[in-house]
Motif scaffolding. Sequence first.
Motif, PDB file in Angstrom:
ATOM      1  N   ASN A   1       0.817  -1.207   0.000  1.00 36.09           N
ATOM      2  CA  ASN A   1       0.000   0.000   0.000  1.00 36.09           C
ATOM      3  C   ASN A   1       0.856   1.265   0.000  1.00 36.09           C
ATOM      4  O   ASN A   1       0.629   2.192   0.776  1.00 36.09           O
ATOM      5  CB  ASN A   1      -0.955   0.022   1.194  1.00 36.09           C
ATOM      6  CG  ASN A   1      -1.882  -1.174   1.195  1.00 36.09           C
ATOM      7  OD1 ASN A   1      -2.318  -1.641   0.147  1.00 36.09           O
ATOM      8  ND2 ASN A   1      -2.170  -1.694   2.372  1.00 36.09           N
TER       9      ASN A   1
ATOM     10  N   LEU B   1       2.293   4.837  -1.263  1.00 39.12           N
ATOM     11  CA  LEU B   1       1.725   6.034  -1.867  1.00 39.12           C
ATOM     12  C   LEU B   1       2.855   7.005  -2.186  1.00 39.12           C
ATOM     13  O   LEU B   1       3.659   7.339  -1.316  1.00 39.12           O
ATOM     14  CB  LEU B   1       0.726   6.698  -0.919  1.00 39.12           C
ATOM     15  CG  LEU B   1       0.171   8.056  -1.364  1.00 39.12           C
ATOM     16  CD1 LEU B   1      -0.630   7.919  -2.655  1.00 39.12           C
ATOM     17  CD2 LEU B   1      -0.688   8.682  -0.262  1.00 39.12           C
TER      18      LEU B   1
ATOM     19  N   GLU C   1       3.559  10.773  -4.334  1.00 38.68           N
ATOM     20  CA  GLU C   1       2.956  11.909  -5.016  1.00 38.68           C
ATOM     21  C   GLU C   1       4.002  12.985  -5.281  1.00 38.68           C
ATOM     22  O   GLU C   1       4.802  13.304  -4.393  1.00 38.68           O
ATOM     23  CB  GLU C   1       1.818  12.497  -4.184  1.00 38.68           C
ATOM     24  CG  GLU C   1       0.663  11.539  -3.931  1.00 38.68           C
ATOM     25  CD  GLU C   1      -0.389  12.131  -3.016  1.00 38.68           C
ATOM     26  OE1 GLU C   1      -1.513  12.352  -3.477  1.00 38.68           O
ATOM     27  OE2 GLU C   1      -0.059  12.386  -1.834  1.00 38.68           O
TER      28      GLU C   1
ATOM     29  N   GLU D   1      -1.778  -2.655  -2.888  1.00 37.24           N
ATOM     30  CA  GLU D   1      -2.495  -1.608  -3.595  1.00 37.24           C
ATOM     31  C   GLU D   1      -1.700  -0.309  -3.547  1.00 37.24           C
ATOM     32  O   GLU D   1      -1.965   0.569  -2.726  1.00 37.24           O
ATOM     33  CB  GLU D   1      -3.888  -1.432  -2.991  1.00 37.24           C
ATOM     34  CG  GLU D   1      -4.755  -2.685  -3.088  1.00 37.24           C
ATOM     35  CD  GLU D   1      -6.133  -2.498  -2.508  1.00 37.24           C
ATOM     36  OE1 GLU D   1      -6.433  -1.375  -2.051  1.00 37.24           O
ATOM     37  OE2 GLU D   1      -6.913  -3.448  -2.520  1.00 37.24           O
ATOM     38  N   SER D   2      -0.739  -0.171  -4.455  1.00 36.25           N
ATOM     39  CA  SER D   2       0.132   0.998  -4.468  1.00 36.25           C
ATOM     40  C   SER D   2      -0.386   2.050  -5.436  1.00 36.25           C
ATOM     41  O   SER D   2      -1.010   1.741  -6.448  1.00 36.25           O
ATOM     42  CB  SER D   2       1.549   0.586  -4.838  1.00 36.25           C
ATOM     43  OG  SER D   2       2.052  -0.332  -3.893  1.00 36.25           O
ATOM     44  N   LYS D   3      -0.063   3.313  -5.156  1.00 40.46           N
ATOM     45  CA  LYS D   3      -0.558   4.427  -5.953  1.00 40.46           C
ATOM     46  C   LYS D   3       0.554   5.426  -6.198  1.00 40.46           C
ATOM     47  O   LYS D   3       1.320   5.769  -5.297  1.00 40.46           O
ATOM     48  CB  LYS D   3      -1.731   5.114  -5.251  1.00 40.46           C
ATOM     49  CG  LYS D   3      -2.386   6.216  -6.064  1.00 40.46           C
ATOM     50  CD  LYS D   3      -3.636   6.745  -5.364  1.00 40.46           C
ATOM     51  CE  LYS D   3      -4.332   7.808  -6.205  1.00 40.46           C
ATOM     52  NZ  LYS D   3      -5.579   8.300  -5.540  1.00 40.46           N
TER      53      LYS D   3
ATOM     54  N   LYS E   1       1.268   9.284  -8.278  1.00 44.15           N
ATOM     55  CA  LYS E   1       0.608  10.418  -8.927  1.00 44.15           C
ATOM     56  C   LYS E   1       1.602  11.538  -9.174  1.00 44.15           C
ATOM     57  O   LYS E   1       2.373  11.901  -8.291  1.00 44.15           O
ATOM     58  CB  LYS E   1      -0.542  10.927  -8.046  1.00 44.15           C
ATOM     59  CG  LYS E   1      -1.288  12.113  -8.630  1.00 44.15           C
ATOM     60  CD  LYS E   1      -2.437  12.522  -7.710  1.00 44.15           C
ATOM     61  CE  LYS E   1      -3.230  13.684  -8.288  1.00 44.15           C
ATOM     62  NZ  LYS E   1      -4.359  14.081  -7.399  1.00 44.15           N
TER      63      LYS E   1
ATOM     64  N   GLN F   1       5.887   1.129 -12.374  1.00 41.15           N
ATOM     65  CA  GLN F   1       5.328   0.269 -11.333  1.00 41.15           C
ATOM     66  C   GLN F   1       5.450  -1.190 -11.759  1.00 41.15           C
ATOM     67  O   GLN F   1       5.015  -1.560 -12.845  1.00 41.15           O
ATOM     68  CB  GLN F   1       3.847   0.586 -11.092  1.00 41.15           C
ATOM     69  CG  GLN F   1       3.579   1.940 -10.469  1.00 41.15           C
ATOM     70  CD  GLN F   1       2.084   2.188 -10.298  1.00 41.15           C
ATOM     71  OE1 GLN F   1       1.306   1.902 -11.190  1.00 41.15           O
ATOM     72  NE2 GLN F   1       1.699   2.715  -9.146  1.00 41.15           N
TER      73      GLN F   1
ATOM     74  N   ASN G   1      -3.793  -4.164  -8.415  1.00 45.34           N
ATOM     75  CA  ASN G   1      -4.458  -2.961  -7.929  1.00 45.34           C
ATOM     76  C   ASN G   1      -3.514  -1.769  -7.882  1.00 45.34           C
ATOM     77  O   ASN G   1      -3.574  -0.936  -6.972  1.00 45.34           O
ATOM     78  CB  ASN G   1      -5.065  -3.199  -6.534  1.00 45.34           C
ATOM     79  CG  ASN G   1      -6.145  -4.253  -6.542  1.00 45.34           C
ATOM     80  OD1 ASN G   1      -7.191  -4.077  -7.165  1.00 45.34           O
ATOM     81  ND2 ASN G   1      -5.890  -5.367  -5.867  1.00 45.34           N
TER      82      ASN G   1
ATOM     83  N   ASP H   1      -2.187   1.838  -9.266  1.00 42.19           N
ATOM     84  CA  ASP H   1      -2.852   3.019  -9.817  1.00 42.19           C
ATOM     85  C   ASP H   1      -1.784   4.065 -10.114  1.00 42.19           C
ATOM     86  O   ASP H   1      -1.074   4.514  -9.207  1.00 42.19           O
ATOM     87  CB  ASP H   1      -3.871   3.564  -8.817  1.00 42.19           C
ATOM     88  CG  ASP H   1      -4.771   4.647  -9.418  1.00 42.19           C
ATOM     89  OD1 ASP H   1      -4.375   5.246 -10.442  1.00 42.19           O
ATOM     90  OD2 ASP H   1      -5.852   4.887  -8.875  1.00 42.19           O
TER      91      ASP H   1
ATOM     92  N   SER I   1      -1.106   7.804 -12.272  1.00 43.99           N
ATOM     93  CA  SER I   1      -1.723   8.901 -13.001  1.00 43.99           C
ATOM     94  C   SER I   1      -0.733  10.053 -13.179  1.00 43.99           C
ATOM     95  O   SER I   1       0.024  10.379 -12.269  1.00 43.99           O
ATOM     96  CB  SER I   1      -2.970   9.404 -12.283  1.00 43.99           C
ATOM     97  OG  SER I   1      -2.661   9.955 -11.023  1.00 43.99           O
TER      98      SER I   1
ATOM     99  N   SER J   1      -5.269  -3.214 -12.558  1.00 45.63           N
ATOM    100  CA  SER J   1      -4.518  -1.978 -12.397  1.00 45.63           C
ATOM    101  C   SER J   1      -4.984  -0.914 -13.385  1.00 45.63           C
ATOM    102  O   SER J   1      -5.636  -1.207 -14.386  1.00 45.63           O
ATOM    103  CB  SER J   1      -3.018  -2.246 -12.555  1.00 45.63           C
ATOM    104  OG  SER J   1      -2.562  -3.103 -11.525  1.00 45.63           O
TER     105      SER J   1
END
Length: 331
Positions: free
Chosen positions: A135, A137, A139, A160-162, A164, A185, A190, A192, A194, A219
């Motif tokens: 998980n 994150l 940014e 579930e990594s994100k 941005k 990634q 899962n 994400d 952007s 994903s």
Amino acid sequence: MNYSKVAASVVLTLAMTGMATASESTINITGDNSSGATSQSTLASSEASIVINASESSSVISQTGDDSAVAKIKQYGDDSTASITQTQESSAPNYLKKRKAFIDQTALAGNNDAIIVQETAAGEASIKQRDSTTNALAEIYTSGAGSSNMTIDQASVTGESKAKILNVSDKTYANQNRDTATINQVRGSNLDASIAQTGNENKSKIQQGYVNGLELTDSKATINVVGDKNELSIEQKFGANNMALAEAFGDENTIDTLQHGSQNSLTIDVTGNGNSAGDADFMISQVGSFNSVNASIWGDNNVSVISQVGDNHIANSMIIGSGNTSTITQQ
């Protein structure tokens, strides 16, 4: 396990009187549940570094002024947070427009968060999150008139990594955008990713998927750009049930997408015109079965090429404008 509380804070303020002197701040911490913070406001070059070997730790660096500041954070441990904020006036001299921010997090398990904010004329920002972090994150937020290089690398990350990246360039400064935003990634489901960029001649790239025999599943990758002569690239490797979205609003933009696997979906939405200097080109490729593509183009003199290799594909191409070309190949 040692749960001793360690806190360190360094505040450096340098006022320019005659000749400015470079500033340097270093924090090293070992021990769980620790925190480190550095604040610098200088008129000469400054550098701040925080290294923490601990779980449940936090690191914060804040740099203001007109200098060419450098910030570095390294964290080895679970459930860590890191933040770097750099501000600089756009009127700063060109030779000082070299601000850099680096965050490197490594964990055995647990959640890691990292954020970089650069409100500055130009710079470089990089976040790396590695090993068995779950998980994660990451940014990056940048704005200004110069050229920036932004990178997020979530390697060997599970869960579930994100990631941005948001970059707002000042288009009034001719030939000074040319920003590069890249997200890599691998290993996980899962995921994400952007990227959103405003400006001209920028590059946006997302790569997701396949390492050490693990497929990419469930994903999402999204790129949105506003401006002219931008390059967009999305690649999702060897997986199923993945989604990709590429949006471009402007002229002479280039979109290149590639998906490997089954039951993936891809959407392209483009508004703008090409001209004799070069049309807007869209190359959409899918390799596998049961994939779908939806391409919408609004404008003149654009080219859309869709290639699907495998069985039971769906491709929809809608074009509104003059002098456009659309080609679909299914095998």
